[in-house]
Enzyme design. Sequence first.
Site, PDB file in Angstrom:
ATOM      1  N   HIS A  92       0.857  -1.192   0.000  1.00  0.00           N
ATOM      2  CA  HIS A  92       0.000   0.000   0.000  1.00  0.00           C
ATOM      3  C   HIS A  92       0.889   1.237   0.000  1.00  0.00           C
ATOM      4  O   HIS A  92       2.108   1.140   0.147  1.00  0.00           O
ATOM      5  CB  HIS A  92      -0.986   0.004   1.173  1.00  0.00           C
ATOM      6  CG  HIS A  92      -0.364   0.018   2.538  1.00  0.00           C
ATOM      7  ND1 HIS A  92       0.350  -1.051   3.051  1.00  0.00           N
ATOM      8  CD2 HIS A  92      -0.355   0.970   3.515  1.00  0.00           C
ATOM      9  CE1 HIS A  92       0.752  -0.766   4.269  1.00  0.00           C
ATOM     10  NE2 HIS A  92       0.363   0.450   4.573  1.00  0.00           N
ATOM     11  N   HIS A  94       1.368   3.877   1.964  1.00  0.00           N
ATOM     12  CA  HIS A  94       1.935   4.553   3.130  1.00  0.00           C
ATOM     13  C   HIS A  94       3.462   4.562   3.074  1.00  0.00           C
ATOM     14  O   HIS A  94       4.092   3.579   2.684  1.00  0.00           O
ATOM     15  CB  HIS A  94       1.450   3.900   4.415  1.00  0.00           C
ATOM     16  CG  HIS A  94       0.044   4.267   4.782  1.00  0.00           C
ATOM     17  ND1 HIS A  94      -0.675   3.634   5.778  1.00  0.00           N
ATOM     18  CD2 HIS A  94      -0.794   5.223   4.281  1.00  0.00           C
ATOM     19  CE1 HIS A  94      -1.873   4.178   5.869  1.00  0.00           C
ATOM     20  NE2 HIS A  94      -1.968   5.135   4.978  1.00  0.00           N
ATOM     21  N   ASP A  96       5.912   4.309   5.142  1.00  0.00           N
ATOM     22  CA  ASP A  96       6.743   3.312   5.819  1.00  0.00           C
ATOM     23  C   ASP A  96       6.777   1.985   5.073  1.00  0.00           C
ATOM     24  O   ASP A  96       7.535   1.082   5.443  1.00  0.00           O
ATOM     25  CB  ASP A  96       6.306   3.106   7.272  1.00  0.00           C
ATOM     26  CG  ASP A  96       4.859   2.662   7.413  1.00  0.00           C
ATOM     27  OD1 ASP A  96       4.020   3.072   6.596  1.00  0.00           O
ATOM     28  OD2 ASP A  96       4.565   1.908   8.362  1.00  0.00           O
ATOM     29  N   HIS A  97       6.003   1.870   4.002  1.00  0.00           N
ATOM     30  CA  HIS A  97       6.036   0.679   3.150  1.00  0.00           C
ATOM     31  C   HIS A  97       6.564   0.996   1.747  1.00  0.00           C
ATOM     32  O   HIS A  97       7.264   0.186   1.159  1.00  0.00           O
ATOM     33  CB  HIS A  97       4.639   0.068   3.062  1.00  0.00           C
ATOM     34  CG  HIS A  97       4.148  -0.458   4.367  1.00  0.00           C
ATOM     35  ND1 HIS A  97       4.227  -1.785   4.715  1.00  0.00           N
ATOM     36  CD2 HIS A  97       3.599   0.185   5.428  1.00  0.00           C
ATOM     37  CE1 HIS A  97       3.739  -1.948   5.945  1.00  0.00           C
ATOM     38  NE2 HIS A  97       3.356  -0.765   6.388  1.00  0.00           N
ATOM     39  N   HIS A 149      -7.536  -0.466   5.381  1.00  0.00           N
ATOM     40  CA  HIS A 149      -6.440   0.327   5.962  1.00  0.00           C
ATOM     41  C   HIS A 149      -6.095   1.465   5.010  1.00  0.00           C
ATOM     42  O   HIS A 149      -5.987   2.622   5.430  1.00  0.00           O
ATOM     43  CB  HIS A 149      -5.236  -0.576   6.195  1.00  0.00           C
ATOM     44  CG  HIS A 149      -4.059   0.123   6.791  1.00  0.00           C
ATOM     45  ND1 HIS A 149      -4.020   0.532   8.110  1.00  0.00           N
ATOM     46  CD2 HIS A 149      -2.869   0.494   6.250  1.00  0.00           C
ATOM     47  CE1 HIS A 149      -2.869   1.124   8.356  1.00  0.00           C
ATOM     48  NE2 HIS A 149      -2.147   1.124   7.245  1.00  0.00           N
ATOM     49  N   ASP A 174      -0.480  -3.988   5.985  1.00  0.00           N
ATOM     50  CA  ASP A 174      -1.125  -3.541   7.221  1.00  0.00           C
ATOM     51  C   ASP A 174      -2.596  -3.939   7.261  1.00  0.00           C
ATOM     52  O   ASP A 174      -3.405  -3.315   7.965  1.00  0.00           O
ATOM     53  CB  ASP A 174      -0.995  -2.028   7.368  1.00  0.00           C
ATOM     54  CG  ASP A 174       0.411  -1.596   7.759  1.00  0.00           C
ATOM     55  OD1 ASP A 174       1.281  -2.479   7.911  1.00  0.00           O
ATOM     56  OD2 ASP A 174       0.641  -0.383   7.895  1.00  0.00           O
ATOM     57  N   HIS A 212       4.186  -5.350  10.134  1.00  0.00           N
ATOM     58  CA  HIS A 212       4.758  -4.806  11.372  1.00  0.00           C
ATOM     59  C   HIS A 212       4.890  -5.905  12.418  1.00  0.00           C
ATOM     60  O   HIS A 212       4.126  -6.879  12.418  1.00  0.00           O
ATOM     61  CB  HIS A 212       3.860  -3.705  11.958  1.00  0.00           C
ATOM     62  CG  HIS A 212       3.834  -2.437  11.172  1.00  0.00           C
ATOM     63  ND1 HIS A 212       4.663  -1.368  11.440  1.00  0.00           N
ATOM     64  CD2 HIS A 212       3.057  -2.056  10.123  1.00  0.00           C
ATOM     65  CE1 HIS A 212       4.403  -0.376  10.595  1.00  0.00           C
ATOM     66  NE2 HIS A 212       3.432  -0.773   9.787  1.00  0.00           N
TER      67      HIS A 212
END
Length: 294
Positions: A92, A94, A96-97, A149, A174, A212
């Site tokens: 996705h 975001h 942090d990915h 998400h 996530d 995570h």
Amino acid sequence: MLWKKNLLQGNLIRRAATTHLRVVSQRCRTFSSTASIRMKIVPVPVREDNYAYLLVDEPTNMAAVVDPYDIPKVQAAANQLGVSLIAAITTHHHFDHSGGNEVFASKYPGAPIYGGSDKVPKLTNLVKDKDEFVVGENIRVRCLATPCHTQDSICYYVTDMAKTSQPGGVFTGDTLFIGGCGNFFEGTGEEMHTALSYLGTLPDETVTYVGHEYTAKNAAFAMTVEPTNADISRLYRTARENTITTGRSTIGDEKLWNVFMRPHSEEVKKATGLTGDESAIVTKLRQMKNSFKG
């Protein structure tokens, strides 16, 4: 292709381009739950608690990186394994990915970057539900749309066509965590219930590779929801005994110990004070988890 560092690398990339874009029409094979050897998937811890992964086609020593936030760490892991990076797969958008996508694109020009929307940085291959592609020559990847998400959340179910006795794996980003699920940032409880139910249709022996390391907190919360569930005690022990838990759970395990996949449980209903509408129960569980201080 655009690689010009040396002839060998150029050959690898040209070979990868043809295999990556090949559409796979054959039906997915089933896997034995007793398989002792799994396909080569290597977690690469990044940031405080994120995971990137190397998905390796062993016969060709080609690999795709899943959620490549930290390219230097990913490259170091690939070098240690002796594999060539030929693609990036994004669960996705975001940061942090997907935050490593731009660096990946600059270091591996021409390599495909897969994702579920144009919000994914440097996207080259937009995928949707049930799309399929191949990593190297043997790793089949099937895309599972799981919006909630984020609306572009894609989980990736992977199987090794050369080793059909091995269980498959699923990269859940996530959407699904071990013992938990992601926040509903762009969706609803109904969408998350649908997404988790969709993942629940995969073979029980499918190994989960999550976005995570939240297992310990998820286990602590789950014990307050289903305190008599022996499988949740098993989840708690798994979290206590392992710093890295990704790859230690299956879809079958999640059905037993993940309360977000258990809205049918009488104990879960009692904890939420709800009956009937399972989407409403999932929504209530998320609210409870958000305020959980354990």
